[in-house]
Scaffold this motif. Structure first.
Motif, PDB file in Angstrom:
ATOM      1  N   PHE A  17       0.804  -1.221   0.000  1.00 38.11           N
ATOM      2  CA  PHE A  17       0.000   0.000   0.000  1.00 38.11           C
ATOM      3  C   PHE A  17       0.845   1.283   0.000  1.00 38.11           C
ATOM      4  O   PHE A  17       0.578   2.194  -0.772  1.00 38.11           O
ATOM      5  CB  PHE A  17      -0.955   0.007   1.198  1.00 38.11           C
ATOM      6  CG  PHE A  17      -2.168  -0.875   1.018  1.00 38.11           C
ATOM      7  CD1 PHE A  17      -2.424  -1.514  -0.187  1.00 38.11           C
ATOM      8  CD2 PHE A  17      -3.056  -1.076   2.064  1.00 38.11           C
ATOM      9  CE1 PHE A  17      -3.531  -2.333  -0.355  1.00 38.11           C
ATOM     10  CE2 PHE A  17      -4.180  -1.889   1.912  1.00 38.11           C
ATOM     11  CZ  PHE A  17      -4.411  -2.520   0.702  1.00 38.11           C
ATOM     12  N   PRO A  18       1.861   1.408   0.863  1.00 34.72           N
ATOM     13  CA  PRO A  18       2.661   2.634   0.838  1.00 34.72           C
ATOM     14  C   PRO A  18       3.351   2.868  -0.503  1.00 34.72           C
ATOM     15  O   PRO A  18       3.442   4.006  -0.974  1.00 34.72           O
ATOM     16  CB  PRO A  18       3.689   2.421   1.955  1.00 34.72           C
ATOM     17  CG  PRO A  18       3.052   1.442   2.872  1.00 34.72           C
ATOM     18  CD  PRO A  18       2.254   0.540   1.993  1.00 34.72           C
ATOM     19  N   VAL A  19       3.832   1.780  -1.131  1.00 33.09           N
ATOM     20  CA  VAL A  19       4.532   1.936  -2.416  1.00 33.09           C
ATOM     21  C   VAL A  19       3.559   2.356  -3.514  1.00 33.09           C
ATOM     22  O   VAL A  19       3.805   3.294  -4.268  1.00 33.09           O
ATOM     23  CB  VAL A  19       5.251   0.620  -2.798  1.00 33.09           C
ATOM     24  CG1 VAL A  19       5.885   0.744  -4.180  1.00 33.09           C
ATOM     25  CG2 VAL A  19       6.318   0.272  -1.764  1.00 33.09           C
ATOM     26  N   LEU A  20       2.420   1.668  -3.590  1.00 28.67           N
ATOM     27  CA  LEU A  20       1.430   2.029  -4.602  1.00 28.67           C
ATOM     28  C   LEU A  20       0.820   3.400  -4.308  1.00 28.67           C
ATOM     29  O   LEU A  20       0.466   4.147  -5.221  1.00 28.67           O
ATOM     30  CB  LEU A  20       0.337   0.956  -4.666  1.00 28.67           C
ATOM     31  CG  LEU A  20      -0.744   1.144  -5.733  1.00 28.67           C
ATOM     32  CD1 LEU A  20      -0.132   1.259  -7.135  1.00 28.67           C
ATOM     33  CD2 LEU A  20      -1.762   0.001  -5.680  1.00 28.67           C
ATOM     34  N   GLY A  21       0.726   3.740  -3.032  1.00 31.96           N
ATOM     35  CA  GLY A  21       0.178   5.038  -2.646  1.00 31.96           C
ATOM     36  C   GLY A  21       0.998   6.224  -3.106  1.00 31.96           C
ATOM     37  O   GLY A  21       0.484   7.350  -3.171  1.00 31.96           O
ATOM     38  N   THR A  22       2.264   6.006  -3.440  1.00 31.15           N
ATOM     39  CA  THR A  22       3.085   7.112  -3.960  1.00 31.15           C
ATOM     40  C   THR A  22       2.614   7.551  -5.342  1.00 31.15           C
ATOM     41  O   THR A  22       2.948   8.655  -5.785  1.00 31.15           O
ATOM     42  CB  THR A  22       4.560   6.701  -4.039  1.00 31.15           C
ATOM     43  OG1 THR A  22       4.706   5.593  -4.950  1.00 31.15           O
ATOM     44  CG2 THR A  22       5.112   6.298  -2.676  1.00 31.15           C
ATOM     45  N   GLN A  23       1.842   6.703  -6.020  1.00 32.33           N
ATOM     46  CA  GLN A  23       1.372   7.028  -7.361  1.00 32.33           C
ATOM     47  C   GLN A  23       0.048   7.799  -7.346  1.00 32.33           C
ATOM     48  O   GLN A  23      -0.290   8.471  -8.323  1.00 32.33           O
ATOM     49  CB  GLN A  23       1.184   5.739  -8.184  1.00 32.33           C
ATOM     50  CG  GLN A  23       2.380   4.808  -8.151  1.00 32.33           C
ATOM     51  CD  GLN A  23       3.654   5.458  -8.672  1.00 32.33           C
ATOM     52  OE1 GLN A  23       3.647   6.077  -9.739  1.00 32.33           O
ATOM     53  NE2 GLN A  23       4.742   5.305  -7.922  1.00 32.33           N
ATOM     54  N   LEU A  24      -0.691   7.708  -6.244  1.00 31.23           N
ATOM     55  CA  LEU A  24      -1.971   8.402  -6.135  1.00 31.23           C
ATOM     56  C   LEU A  24      -2.144   8.846  -4.686  1.00 31.23           C
ATOM     57  O   LEU A  24      -2.718   8.136  -3.859  1.00 31.23           O
ATOM     58  CB  LEU A  24      -3.136   7.486  -6.559  1.00 31.23           C
ATOM     59  CG  LEU A  24      -4.538   8.128  -6.546  1.00 31.23           C
ATOM     60  CD1 LEU A  24      -4.601   9.328  -7.491  1.00 31.23           C
ATOM     61  CD2 LEU A  24      -5.595   7.096  -6.925  1.00 31.23           C
ATOM     62  N   THR A  25      -1.627  10.017  -4.379  1.00 28.43           N
ATOM     63  CA  THR A  25      -1.722  10.543  -3.026  1.00 28.43           C
ATOM     64  C   THR A  25      -3.184  10.795  -2.660  1.00 28.43           C
ATOM     65  O   THR A  25      -3.904  11.458  -3.406  1.00 28.43           O
ATOM     66  CB  THR A  25      -0.929  11.850  -2.899  1.00 28.43           C
ATOM     67  OG1 THR A  25       0.424  11.613  -3.297  1.00 28.43           O
ATOM     68  CG2 THR A  25      -0.949  12.373  -1.472  1.00 28.43           C
ATOM     69  N   GLY A  26      -3.608  10.277  -1.535  1.00 26.10           N
ATOM     70  CA  GLY A  26      -4.974  10.469  -1.088  1.00 26.10           C
ATOM     71  C   GLY A  26      -5.862   9.262  -1.274  1.00 26.10           C
ATOM     72  O   GLY A  26      -7.023   9.271  -0.845  1.00 26.10           O
ATOM     73  N   ALA A  27      -5.352   8.203  -1.904  1.00 30.78           N
ATOM     74  CA  ALA A  27      -6.139   6.974  -2.052  1.00 30.78           C
ATOM     75  C   ALA A  27      -6.324   6.326  -0.674  1.00 30.78           C
ATOM     76  O   ALA A  27      -5.413   6.320   0.151  1.00 30.78           O
ATOM     77  CB  ALA A  27      -5.447   6.011  -3.004  1.00 30.78           C
ATOM     78  N   GLU A  45       6.699  13.543  -9.084  1.00 27.15           N
ATOM     79  CA  GLU A  45       6.137  13.505  -7.731  1.00 27.15           C
ATOM     80  C   GLU A  45       6.166  12.084  -7.163  1.00 27.15           C
ATOM     81  O   GLU A  45       6.517  11.873  -5.998  1.00 27.15           O
ATOM     82  CB  GLU A  45       4.689  14.011  -7.756  1.00 27.15           C
ATOM     83  CG  GLU A  45       4.556  15.491  -8.054  1.00 27.15           C
ATOM     84  CD  GLU A  45       3.112  15.906  -8.296  1.00 27.15           C
ATOM     85  OE1 GLU A  45       2.815  17.117  -8.212  1.00 27.15           O
ATOM     86  OE2 GLU A  45       2.267  15.021  -8.577  1.00 27.15           O
ATOM     87  N   ALA A  46       5.808  11.117  -7.995  1.00 27.08           N
ATOM     88  CA  ALA A  46       5.800   9.731  -7.542  1.00 27.08           C
ATOM     89  C   ALA A  46       7.201   9.242  -7.210  1.00 27.08           C
ATOM     90  O   ALA A  46       7.409   8.547  -6.204  1.00 27.08           O
ATOM     91  CB  ALA A  46       5.168   8.844  -8.619  1.00 27.08           C
ATOM     92  N   ALA A  47       8.178   9.612  -8.061  1.00 26.74           N
ATOM     93  CA  ALA A  47       9.559   9.192  -7.806  1.00 26.74           C
ATOM     94  C   ALA A  47      10.090   9.799  -6.522  1.00 26.74           C
ATOM     95  O   ALA A  47      10.777   9.126  -5.734  1.00 26.74           O
ATOM     96  CB  ALA A  47      10.442   9.582  -8.989  1.00 26.74           C
ATOM     97  N   ALA A  48       9.778  11.085  -6.276  1.00 21.31           N
ATOM     98  CA  ALA A  48      10.233  11.744  -5.048  1.00 21.31           C
ATOM     99  C   ALA A  48       9.596  11.108  -3.819  1.00 21.31           C
ATOM    100  O   ALA A  48      10.256  10.882  -2.797  1.00 21.31           O
ATOM    101  CB  ALA A  48       9.903  13.234  -5.097  1.00 21.31           C
ATOM    102  N   ALA A  49       8.301  10.799  -3.906  1.00 20.77           N
ATOM    103  CA  ALA A  49       7.615  10.156  -2.782  1.00 20.77           C
ATOM    104  C   ALA A  49       8.165   8.761  -2.523  1.00 20.77           C
ATOM    105  O   ALA A  49       8.330   8.349  -1.370  1.00 20.77           O
ATOM    106  CB  ALA A  49       6.108  10.089  -3.065  1.00 20.77           C
ATOM    107  N   LEU A  50       8.478   8.039  -3.589  1.00 19.48           N
ATOM    108  CA  LEU A  50       9.023   6.689  -3.433  1.00 19.48           C
ATOM    109  C   LEU A  50      10.428   6.737  -2.838  1.00 19.48           C
ATOM    110  O   LEU A  50      10.788   5.909  -1.992  1.00 19.48           O
ATOM    111  CB  LEU A  50       9.046   5.984  -4.790  1.00 19.48           C
ATOM    112  CG  LEU A  50       9.369   4.486  -4.790  1.00 19.48           C
ATOM    113  CD1 LEU A  50       8.364   3.723  -3.946  1.00 19.48           C
ATOM    114  CD2 LEU A  50       9.382   3.949  -6.221  1.00 19.48           C
TER     115      LEU A  50
END
Length: 199
Positions: free
Chosen positions: A142-152, A180-185
């Motif tokens: 969940f945390p990894v996939l969540g970096t692609q859609l913040t707020g899911a 954004e996704a790369a930075a969050a990951l």
């Protein structure tokens, strides 16, 4: 005076103790106290201007407390290539699931099923989306996939497989940008320092 009260000789009787010895002792004590106060004041001024107390404190803290080592818990997170994502569209708009799945595939995720959401979720997800998977996905996938859609919104079900569902909600417009996704990951994978017991 004469008679029996006549004083003879060169010594006179002393009626009280001489005062010069007591004065000398008191003066010596006062000098020692004054010198001690002057030295203490000088040390305080030196510490104020050089920060001696802070340096000593830091040195003492460093000697007593070892530098905390980074926690290795972040290393347990799976890489996107090891995550299978099923993408479902719960909105009235067509084509969102396929577009999101194609983008996730470009970013390294494995894609499973793609299509419309089941009746339990179809047009019933008011937010950006839902991450649905087994309880074991809570601290990994969940945390990894969540970096692609913040707020899911993460949610678990009774499945025993490792795949997860990304159900797109009515507020969904697009995934996070690749930057954004790369930075969050990257932030997610950065080891956090272990807590220190030193105070």
């Amino acid at each position: 005076m004469g008679g029996k009260y006549r004083i003879t000789g060169d010594k006179y009787p002393r009626m009280r103790r001489p005062q010069h010895r007591r004065t000398l002792v008191l003066a010596s004590i006062a000098s020692v106290v004054a010198l001690g106060l002057a030295g203490w004041g000088t040390l305080q001024l030196i510490d104020v201007f050089t920060g001696g107390d802070k340096q000593a404190s830091a040195a003492g803290h460093g000697a007593d407390c070892p530098t905390p080592k980074p926690s290795t818990s972040a290393g347990a997170l799976p890489a996107p290539a090891k995550i299978t994502v099923n993408v479902y569209n719960a909105t009235p708009r067509g084509g969102l699931a396929k577009a999101a799945a194609d983008e996730l595939k470009k970013r390294g995720f494995r894609i499973g099923k793609v299509g419309n959401a089941s009746a339990a979720y179809d047009k019933k997800v008011p937010g950006l989306g839902v991450l649905l998977g087994a309880p074991t996905a809570t601290n990994g996938t969940f945390p990894v996939l969540g970096t692609q859609l913040t707020g899911a919104t993460p949610k678990t079900d009774a499945r025993r497989t490792a795949d997860v569902d990304l159900i797109l909600g009515t507020a969904f417009k697009k995934l996070n940008t690749p930057q954004e996704a790369a930075a969050a990951l990257a932030a997610l994978n950065k080891p956090a320092p272990a807590p220190s017991s030193c105070r």
